[in-house]
Design a protein around this motif. Structure first.
Motif, PDB file in Angstrom:
ATOM      1  N   GLU A 155     -66.262 -22.992-111.060  1.00 15.42           N
ATOM      2  CA  GLU A 155     -65.958 -22.320-110.068  1.00 15.42           C
ATOM      3  C   GLU A 155     -66.957 -21.119-109.907  1.00 15.42           C
ATOM      4  OE1 GLU A 155     -62.933 -22.347-107.059  1.00 15.42           O
ATOM      5  OE2 GLU A 155     -63.176 -23.628-108.754  1.00 15.42           O
ATOM      6  N   GLY A 156     -67.376 -20.673-108.802  1.00 16.71           N
ATOM      7  CA  GLY A 156     -68.242 -19.650-108.598  1.00 16.71           C
ATOM      8  C   GLY A 156     -69.560 -19.718-109.167  1.00 16.71           C
ATOM      9  N   ALA A 157     -70.129 -20.922-108.949  1.00 18.04           N
ATOM     10  CA  ALA A 157     -71.325 -21.317-109.606  1.00 18.04           C
ATOM     11  C   ALA A 157     -72.431 -20.554-108.976  1.00 18.04           C
ATOM     12  CB  ALA A 157     -71.634 -22.815-109.536  1.00 18.04           C
ATOM     13  N   LEU A 158     -73.348 -19.928-109.664  1.00 17.26           N
ATOM     14  CA  LEU A 158     -74.612 -19.164-109.001  1.00 17.26           C
ATOM     15  C   LEU A 158     -75.366 -19.955-108.020  1.00 17.26           C
ATOM     16  CD1 LEU A 158     -75.552 -17.138-112.110  1.00 17.26           C
ATOM     17  CD2 LEU A 158     -74.038 -16.370-110.491  1.00 17.26           C
ATOM     18  N   PRO A 159     -75.806 -19.534-107.108  1.00 20.00           N
ATOM     19  CA  PRO A 159     -76.630 -20.310-106.398  1.00 20.00           C
ATOM     20  C   PRO A 159     -78.100 -20.751-107.135  1.00 20.00           C
ATOM     21  CG  PRO A 159     -76.179 -18.141-105.393  1.00 20.00           C
ATOM     22  CD  PRO A 159     -75.780 -17.985-106.660  1.00 20.00           C
ATOM     23  N   GLY A 160     -78.609 -21.692-106.873  1.00 17.91           N
ATOM     24  CA  GLY A 160     -79.875 -22.298-107.308  1.00 17.91           C
ATOM     25  C   GLY A 160     -80.835 -21.875-106.551  1.00 17.91           C
ATOM     26  N   ALA A 161     -81.618 -21.102-106.912  1.00 14.59           N
ATOM     27  CA  ALA A 161     -82.948 -21.089-106.013  1.00 14.59           C
ATOM     28  C   ALA A 161     -84.225 -20.465-106.819  1.00 14.59           C
ATOM     29  CB  ALA A 161     -82.807 -19.752-105.045  1.00 14.59           C
ATOM     30  N   TYR A 162     -85.425 -21.314-106.768  1.00 16.68           N
ATOM     31  CA  TYR A 162     -86.379 -20.946-107.843  1.00 16.68           C
ATOM     32  C   TYR A 162     -87.733 -20.754-106.701  1.00 16.68           C
ATOM     33  CZ  TYR A 162     -90.169 -21.867-110.897  1.00 16.68           C
ATOM     34  OH  TYR A 162     -91.441 -21.586-111.475  1.00 16.68           O
ATOM     35  N   ARG A 163     -88.028 -19.410-107.089  1.00 20.96           N
ATOM     36  CA  ARG A 163     -89.080 -19.071-106.158  1.00 20.96           C
ATOM     37  C   ARG A 163     -90.431 -18.969-106.857  1.00 20.96           C
ATOM     38  NH1 ARG A 163     -87.511 -13.871-102.698  1.00 20.96           N
ATOM     39  NH2 ARG A 163     -86.688 -15.100-101.314  1.00 20.96           N
ATOM     40  N   TYR A 164     -91.508 -19.567-106.282  1.00 27.06           N
ATOM     41  CA  TYR A 164     -92.911 -19.692-106.642  1.00 27.06           C
ATOM     42  C   TYR A 164     -94.036 -19.467-105.580  1.00 27.06           C
ATOM     43  CZ  TYR A 164     -92.551 -24.827-105.589  1.00 27.06           C
ATOM     44  OH  TYR A 164     -92.347 -25.961-105.178  1.00 27.06           O
ATOM     45  N   ARG A 165     -95.220 -19.507-106.230  1.00 29.17           N
ATOM     46  CA  ARG A 165     -96.367 -19.109-105.470  1.00 29.17           C
ATOM     47  C   ARG A 165     -97.437 -20.263-105.364  1.00 29.17           C
ATOM     48  NH1 ARG A 165     -97.358 -14.864-102.540  1.00 29.17           N
ATOM     49  NH2 ARG A 165     -96.312 -13.138-102.899  1.00 29.17           N
ATOM     50  N   LEU A 166     -98.016 -20.410-104.007  1.00 32.27           N
ATOM     51  CA  LEU A 166     -99.002 -21.309-104.255  1.00 32.27           C
ATOM     52  C   LEU A 166    -100.080 -20.621-103.300  1.00 32.27           C
ATOM     53  CD1 LEU A 166     -99.619 -24.665-104.772  1.00 32.27           C
ATOM     54  CD2 LEU A 166     -99.482 -24.716-102.144  1.00 32.27           C
ATOM     55  N   GLY A 167    -101.185 -20.305-103.853  1.00 36.05           N
ATOM     56  CA  GLY A 167    -102.142 -19.240-103.079  1.00 36.05           C
ATOM     57  C   GLY A 167    -101.302 -18.256-102.662  1.00 36.05           C
ATOM     58  N   ALA A 168    -101.332 -18.138-101.334  1.00 30.79           N
ATOM     59  CA  ALA A 168    -100.726 -17.046-100.359  1.00 30.79           C
ATOM     60  C   ALA A 168     -99.548 -17.094-100.127  1.00 30.79           C
ATOM     61  CB  ALA A 168    -101.603 -16.460 -99.408  1.00 30.79           C
ATOM     62  N   ALA A 169     -98.864 -18.481-100.385  1.00 31.53           N
ATOM     63  CA  ALA A 169     -97.530 -18.974 -99.744  1.00 31.53           C
ATOM     64  C   ALA A 169     -96.615 -18.743-100.804  1.00 31.53           C
ATOM     65  CB  ALA A 169     -97.846 -20.476 -99.427  1.00 31.53           C
ATOM     66  N   THR A 170     -95.466 -18.365-100.279  1.00 35.86           N
ATOM     67  CA  THR A 170     -94.288 -18.021-101.199  1.00 35.86           C
ATOM     68  C   THR A 170     -93.205 -19.457-101.083  1.00 35.86           C
ATOM     69  OG1 THR A 170     -94.570 -15.906-101.266  1.00 35.86           O
ATOM     70  CG2 THR A 170     -92.247 -16.729-101.949  1.00 35.86           C
ATOM     71  N   LEU A 171     -92.893 -20.025-102.080  1.00 36.63           N
ATOM     72  CA  LEU A 171     -92.230 -21.120-101.946  1.00 36.63           C
ATOM     73  C   LEU A 171     -90.949 -20.922-102.610  1.00 36.63           C
ATOM     74  CD1 LEU A 171     -95.144 -22.225-101.760  1.00 36.63           C
ATOM     75  CD2 LEU A 171     -94.133 -24.611-102.147  1.00 36.63           C
TER      76      LEU A 171
END
Ligand SMILES: [Zn+2]
Length: 319
Positions: free
Chosen positions: A30-46
């Motif tokens: 219940e109330g699980a945290l959102p799953g988001a993983y941010r990483y870089r590829l050159g100048a791009a943010t994914l």
């Protein structure tokens, strides 16, 4: 015309054959945290967004061309349950060249329990749905395309141009193909028509081997569906190959690329595509992303025996 929610929801188990969590499947607390993983590829943010996980019983019919004992052995070798398969969904936000591009949508609020995480992840990342200017579709299976609309029929990403593979559009919109479709694909045909029908998103079709946004090239990967597409993202010399549904779970289909999941519409073509693209990723040491790999669904592919191994990324430094 608003989407008929019952029809859409009715279609999901047909596609996944697993809308109900299987016994023993891990439920998010219940109330699980959102799953988001941010990483870089050159100048791009994914940003990889954990859309959710659904469990399906692992039965012989799932991989018709492999003995179930071998399938269970592959699961055991990967320290996974041998009686069910937990299929993960990961959407990918690419911020590059002034664009905010979402690759596939997941279910939004149209899916079974355990899905819908893309919306929570975007909110957690501080990105408004209205700020996404581009949605790119790899193919039109329901777990990828349903999230283009919310269950009230409104557009989930109201300002987005939706880029779709020309060959995929041609297949799912073709009346003759719909008429001769096997029973299990009929709800998918119906849902695609509703999603893109009246009040639907602004659609632009693209051909393969074209740059559809700066640095983002669509490449052919037919077999899973006729217009199934993968994407090569390049930024400042860094490259990532988004393999979409070239494989389902890597422990099965990266390791054993000749095995065919029941979802592949043309199993022989999908197998050839899988071999070609996995071998390219391994040979060029490309970073890859998948839609159905364990979160955050990015890493590398290495040659291993007569197949390949998926090597997940190390979680990046915070900051
Ligand atoms: Zn899929």
């Amino acid at each position: 015309m608003p989407i008929d929610r019952r029809t859409i929801l009715g279609a999901v188990p047909v596609l996944l054959a697993a809308a109900e969590p299987a016994a023993g499947a891990p439920a998010a607390p219940e109330g699980a945290l959102p799953g988001a993983y941010r990483y870089r590829l050159g100048a791009a943010t994914l940003t990889a967004l954990h859309e959710g996980t659904l469990a399906r019983p692992l039965e012989a019919s799932f991989i018709p061309n492999a003995p179930i004992e071998a399938v269970r052995a592959a699961m055991a070798q990967a320290f996974l349950p041998t009686d069910r398969l937990d299929i993960t969904f990961t959407t990918l936000l690419i911020e590059a060249g002034g664009h905010r591009i979402l690759v596939d949508t997941g279910f939004a609020d149209n899916g079974p329990p355990g899905t819908g995480g893309t919306l929570r992840g975007l909110a957690a990342a501080g990105i408004e749905r209205a700020a996404i200017d581009t949605v790119v579709m790899s193919h039109f299976h329901l777990d990828h395309v349903l999230g283009l609309r919310l269950k009230d029929g409104s557009l989930t990403y109201p300002n987005a141009e939706v880029l779709v593979p020309e060959a995929e559009w041609a297949f799912w919109m073709d009346e003759a193909a719909a008429a001769r479709a096997p029973e299990r694909l009929r709800p998918n045909f119906a849902a695609v028509r509703r999603i893109f029908g009246s009040g639907g998103p602004r659609v632009t079709r693209f051909g393969w081997d074209r740059e559809i946004r700066p640095g983002l090239t669509a490449l052919p990967a037919p077999g899973h569906t006729p217009g199934h597409t993968v994407f090569l993202l390049e930024s400042e010399g860094a490259r990532l190959l988004h393999l979409s549904d070239v494989t389902n779970h890597p422990a099965l289909f990266v390791r054993h690329p000749d095995w065919s999941a029941v979802f592949d519409i043309d199993a022989d073509q999908a197998r050839a595509t899988r071999r070609t693209l996995l071998d390219r990723a391994a040979g060029e040491r490309l970073q890859v992303a998948f839609y159905h790999a364990p979160f955050p669904a990015t890493g590398h592919v290495a040659r291993a025996g007569d197949g390949y191994a998926f090597v997940p990324v190390q979680w990046g430094a915070p900051g």
